[in-house]
Design an enzyme around this catalytic site. Sequence first.
Site, PDB file in Angstrom:
ATOM      1  N   ARG A 190      -8.592 -15.535  14.717  1.00 33.29           N
ATOM      2  CA  ARG A 190      -8.377 -14.243  14.054  1.00 33.29           C
ATOM      3  C   ARG A 190      -8.835 -13.112  14.971  1.00 33.29           C
ATOM      4  NH1 ARG A 190      -8.058 -13.906   8.519  1.00 33.29           N
ATOM      5  NH2 ARG A 190      -7.568 -11.731   8.992  1.00 33.29           N
ATOM      6  N   GLN A 205      -3.570 -13.452   9.647  1.00 31.51           N
ATOM      7  CA  GLN A 205      -3.989 -14.845   9.538  1.00 31.51           C
ATOM      8  C   GLN A 205      -2.931 -15.777  10.119  1.00 31.51           C
ATOM      9  OE1 GLN A 205      -6.916 -16.379   8.127  1.00 31.51           O
ATOM     10  NE2 GLN A 205      -5.983 -18.121   9.166  1.00 31.51           N
ATOM     11  N   CYS A 216      -6.426 -21.414   5.764  1.00 32.01           N
ATOM     12  CA  CYS A 216      -6.853 -20.059   6.168  1.00 32.01           C
ATOM     13  C   CYS A 216      -8.293 -19.769   5.773  1.00 32.01           C
ATOM     14  CB  CYS A 216      -5.917 -19.022   5.564  1.00 32.01           C
ATOM     15  SG  CYS A 216      -5.836 -19.095   3.767  1.00 32.01           S
ATOM     16  N   ARG A 239      -6.687  -4.080   3.235  1.00 31.45           N
ATOM     17  CA  ARG A 239      -6.517  -5.279   2.387  1.00 31.45           C
ATOM     18  C   ARG A 239      -6.323  -4.776   0.974  1.00 31.45           C
ATOM     19  NH1 ARG A 239      -9.878 -10.899   2.322  1.00 31.45           N
ATOM     20  NH2 ARG A 239      -8.439 -11.150   4.043  1.00 31.45           N
ATOM     21  N   ASP A 293      -3.685 -23.855   0.981  1.00 32.38           N
ATOM     22  CA  ASP A 293      -4.480 -22.654   0.678  1.00 32.38           C
ATOM     23  C   ASP A 293      -4.969 -22.796  -0.763  1.00 32.38           C
ATOM     24  OD1 ASP A 293      -5.599 -20.103   0.675  1.00 32.38           O
ATOM     25  OD2 ASP A 293      -3.695 -19.066   0.354  1.00 32.38           O
ATOM     26  N   HIS A 295       0.096 -12.163   4.618  1.00 40.77           N
ATOM     27  CA  HIS A 295      -1.165 -12.170   5.380  1.00 40.77           C
ATOM     28  C   HIS A 295      -0.820 -12.433   6.854  1.00 40.77           C
ATOM     29  CE1 HIS A 295      -5.304 -12.170   6.157  1.00 40.77           C
ATOM     30  NE2 HIS A 295      -5.709 -13.264   5.524  1.00 40.77           N
TER      31      HIS A 295
END
Length: 306
Positions: free
Chosen positions: A292, A132, A264, A102, A224, A129
């Site tokens: 996930r 996700q 998310c 990440r 988001d 991402h």
Amino acid sequence: MSKRDFISLADYSSKDIATILKLAHQLKNNPDKKSKLLKGKSIALIFQKPSNRTRVSFETGIFQLGGNAIYLAPDDISLGKREPTADIARTLSRYVGGIVARVFHHQDLIELSKYSTVPVINALSDLSHPCQVLADIMTVEEKFGKLKGLKMAYIGDGNNMTNSLMVACAKVGMHISVATPKGYEPDAGYTQKALAYAKETGSKISLLHDPRQAAQNADVLYTDTWVSMGQEEETAERFKDFDGYQIDSKLASLASKKHIFMHCLPAHRGQEVSADVIDGKHSVIFDEAENRLHVQKAIMVFLYTK
Ligand code: CP
Ligand code: NVA
């Protein structure tokens, strides 16, 4: 043996994506399957930013596949500061069977990928991402029993999630209408790629500024945070610019009666979404979070059995 990475969904064909999704559903319904795949392997988890879902679902998934996760916090290896990223990739490749990272700068993932001899998985960058988003697509498939022809409306900041959602929708034949304030549109490169894939699958991609237009008849409403990790200094300005972009029950009433609401997480009730929407009956946020685990296990099975 040549390795394969999971850095962007753009690198994956519609067929590969369908294979991973099928595997994820299988692993969810039959959790013991392939549980020894990572036996004897350690996986390094490099995190430059905080995480709940990504870290815990990867550590749990690696454990369930028989492997060992090594969490490396921002100050442990100080990616790109203590030593060059290329040296980190080459060193870790001598110890571990895979790298999950990440990062603040997507370019660091490219660098890790270039110098690593083991698979590299994108656990979020400033640009994308994909783990996700694949979990989100799996959730849509679970809820509707199909993907092709469904309409997603993404309302809010054109960020890493938006970039990956556009590419994913285009690859699986879903339509996506994105509504952002002016100046907050998704990345131009990802948009061009998504438009090109959409031509092949028949998906429609619209970039708009009117949340109401985007939400119209949507099967999926998605939002988001307005302030992504690393953008904290822009908070006051962003709150001003995103006024009118909250998904509340009035906006949600424009979507299809059977729509689902997705996020998310982490979420901010009263900012990008009202509490009654995110905690209401259309919300599937914890199914997304659970998926996930299943999708990332499927990604690892796919990468290590290719
Ligand atoms: N959605 C997501 O990636 O959550 P975390 O930042 O908690 O990992
Ligand atoms: N856009 C958010 C996603 C968090 C999972 C961020 O980058 O902070």
